[in-house]
Design a protein around this motif. Structure first.
Motif, mmCIF file in Angstrom:
data_model
loop_
_atom_site.group_PDB
_atom_site.id
_atom_site.type_symbol
_atom_site.label_atom_id
_atom_site.label_comp_id
_atom_site.label_asym_id
_atom_site.label_seq_id
_atom_site.Cartn_x
_atom_site.Cartn_y
_atom_site.Cartn_z
ATOM 1 N N THR A 188 21.825 11.727 1.573
ATOM 2 C CA THR A 188 21.648 10.513 0.770
ATOM 3 C C THR A 188 20.515 9.637 1.288
ATOM 4 N N ILE A 189 19.625 9.241 0.376
ATOM 5 C CA ILE A 189 18.584 8.262 0.655
ATOM 6 C C ILE A 189 19.135 6.932 0.164
ATOM 7 N N ASP A 190 19.556 6.090 1.096
ATOM 8 C CA ASP A 190 20.212 4.828 0.752
ATOM 9 C C ASP A 190 19.328 3.667 1.191
ATOM 10 N N ALA A 191 18.478 3.205 0.278
ATOM 11 C CA ALA A 191 17.535 2.127 0.570
ATOM 12 C C ALA A 191 17.937 0.838 -0.127
ATOM 13 N N ARG A 192 19.238 0.601 -0.255
ATOM 14 C CA ARG A 192 19.710 -0.578 -0.978
ATOM 15 C C ARG A 192 19.475 -1.878 -0.237
ATOM 16 N N SER A 193 19.376 -1.860 1.075
ATOM 17 C CA SER A 193 19.275 -3.125 1.810
ATOM 18 C C SER A 193 17.880 -3.382 2.365
ATOM 19 N N GLY A 194 16.916 -2.520 2.066
ATOM 20 C CA GLY A 194 15.571 -2.692 2.608
ATOM 21 C C GLY A 194 14.640 -3.382 1.639
ATOM 22 N N ALA A 195 13.369 -3.171 1.844
ATOM 23 C CA ALA A 195 12.346 -3.762 0.986
ATOM 24 C C ALA A 195 12.348 -3.073 -0.379
ATOM 25 N N ALA A 196 11.764 -3.724 -1.360
ATOM 26 C CA ALA A 196 11.717 -3.196 -2.726
ATOM 27 C C ALA A 196 10.444 -2.380 -2.933
ATOM 28 N N ASN A 197 10.305 -1.281 -2.187
ATOM 29 C CA ASN A 197 9.129 -0.432 -2.318
ATOM 30 C C ASN A 197 9.470 0.828 -3.095
ATOM 31 N N ASP A 198 8.446 1.453 -3.665
ATOM 32 C CA ASP A 198 8.617 2.583 -4.576
ATOM 33 C C ASP A 198 8.678 3.913 -3.835
ATOM 34 N N LEU A 199 9.457 4.847 -4.391
ATOM 35 C CA LEU A 199 9.551 6.209 -3.887
ATOM 36 C C LEU A 199 9.083 7.153 -4.983
ATOM 37 N N THR A 214 8.522 -0.340 4.751
ATOM 38 C CA THR A 214 7.201 -0.886 5.067
ATOM 39 C C THR A 214 6.130 -0.570 4.034
ATOM 40 N N ALA A 215 6.404 0.360 3.101
ATOM 41 C CA ALA A 215 5.365 0.716 2.120
ATOM 42 C C ALA A 215 5.963 1.536 0.991
ATOM 43 N N ASN A 216 5.228 1.621 -0.121
ATOM 44 C CA ASN A 216 5.552 2.602 -1.139
ATOM 45 C C ASN A 216 5.404 3.968 -0.485
ATOM 46 N N THR A 217 6.265 4.913 -0.840
ATOM 47 C CA THR A 217 6.272 6.205 -0.160
ATOM 48 C C THR A 217 6.076 7.317 -1.172
ATOM 49 N N LEU A 218 5.113 8.208 -0.901
ATOM 50 C CA LEU A 218 4.769 9.315 -1.777
ATOM 51 C C LEU A 218 4.958 10.622 -1.026
ATOM 52 N N LEU A 219 5.812 11.504 -1.565
ATOM 53 C CA LEU A 219 6.037 12.824 -0.986
ATOM 54 C C LEU A 219 5.612 13.872 -2.003
ATOM 55 N N GLY A 243 0.815 -1.207 0.000
ATOM 56 C CA GLY A 243 0.000 0.000 0.000
ATOM 57 C C GLY A 243 0.853 1.263 0.000
ATOM 58 N N THR A 244 0.193 2.422 -0.004
ATOM 59 C CA THR A 244 0.861 3.717 -0.084
ATOM 60 C C THR A 244 0.339 4.635 1.005
ATOM 61 N N LEU A 245 1.238 5.418 1.596
ATOM 62 C CA LEU A 245 0.910 6.422 2.597
ATOM 63 C C LEU A 245 1.166 7.793 2.013
ATOM 64 N N LEU A 246 0.264 8.770 2.250
ATOM 65 C CA LEU A 246 0.376 10.091 1.666
ATOM 66 C C LEU A 246 0.247 11.200 2.705
ATOM 67 N N LEU A 247 1.191 12.157 2.688
ATOM 68 C CA LEU A 247 1.190 13.411 3.452
ATOM 69 C C LEU A 247 1.678 14.492 2.484
ATOM 70 N N ASP A 248 1.260 15.786 2.651
ATOM 71 C CA ASP A 248 1.777 16.814 1.721
ATOM 72 C C ASP A 248 1.827 18.225 2.298
ATOM 73 N N PRO A 249 3.018 18.781 2.503
ATOM 74 C CA PRO A 249 3.214 20.165 2.956
ATOM 75 C C PRO A 249 3.522 21.097 1.777
ATOM 76 N N GLU A 250 3.871 22.342 2.072
ATOM 77 C CA GLU A 250 4.256 23.316 1.045
ATOM 78 C C GLU A 250 5.612 22.959 0.438
ATOM 79 N N THR A 251 6.627 22.724 1.279
ATOM 80 C CA THR A 251 7.952 22.321 0.808
ATOM 81 C C THR A 251 8.443 21.154 1.655
ATOM 82 N N ILE A 252 9.369 20.373 1.101
ATOM 83 C CA ILE A 252 9.980 19.264 1.840
ATOM 84 C C ILE A 252 11.479 19.340 1.620
#
Length: 168
Positions: free
Chosen positions: A102-113, A86-91, A37-46
């Motif tokens: 650096t976002i280094d997700a090489r050793s975790g789950a195969a979820n989408d960013l 734990t999930a696909n991540t949407l920013l 699944g996917t989790l969604l949050l959204d501010p002005e800037t990140i």
């Protein structure tokens, strides 16, 4: 919000706020035998860096356009990686999304960013993004400025917008 043991997908979870958003929980949206699944949050800037000021906002794996109009979020790269485990991540942000650590997700789950900015907004990559797990996908929706590297290791990357920068 997880898929069932035999079948079913993780759900879509959205946390919204008219002017401000504070999320201090977690959302496990995995599915042993289905789509994550996917989790969604959204501010002005990140800004994704080393500051952990708004890490709790990402505990549900998404930040959306409408969640926190006029606010800026400072999220650590570590929390982005934790979310991807734990999930696909949407920013989403109305204006710049800047990656300063650096976002280094090489050793975790195969979820989408997915990083997505509003019309005319920029995604600025000042540090590396590494998604090398089989099946992980990086989607960049906006004008992208490359100041560092993106490593996908044979996975799919999608850019909707323009790319400015010369990195391999």
């Amino acid at each position: 919000a997880t898929g069932g043991a035999l079948s079913g997908d993780g759900c879509f979870a959205e946390v919204s706020g008219k002017n401000d958003l504070e999320y201090q929980g977690s959302a496990i949206l995995t599915a042993p035998n289905g789509e994550t699944g996917t989790l969604l949050l959204d501010p002005e800037t990140i800004t994704i860096g080393t500051t952990t000021t708004n890490d709790s906002e990402l505990s549900d794996q998404q930040i959306l356009f409408s969640d926190s109009t006029g606010s800026s979020f400072l999220i650590s790269a570590t929390e982005v990686v934790n979310s991807l485990n734990t999930a696909n991540t949407l920013l989403q942000a109305n204006q710049p999304i800047t990656v300063d650590s650096t976002i280094d997700a090489r050793s975790g789950a195969a979820n989408d960013l997915t990083l997505e900015v509003g019309a005319g907004g920029n995604i600025v990559l000042n540090s590396d993004i590494r998604l090398e797990e089989s099946g992980a996908k990086l989607t960049l929706n906006g004008n992208v400025t490359l100041g560092s590297n993106v490593t996908l290791g044979g996975n799919t990357g999608i850019v909707s917008g323009t790319i400015d920068g010369a990195h391999s």
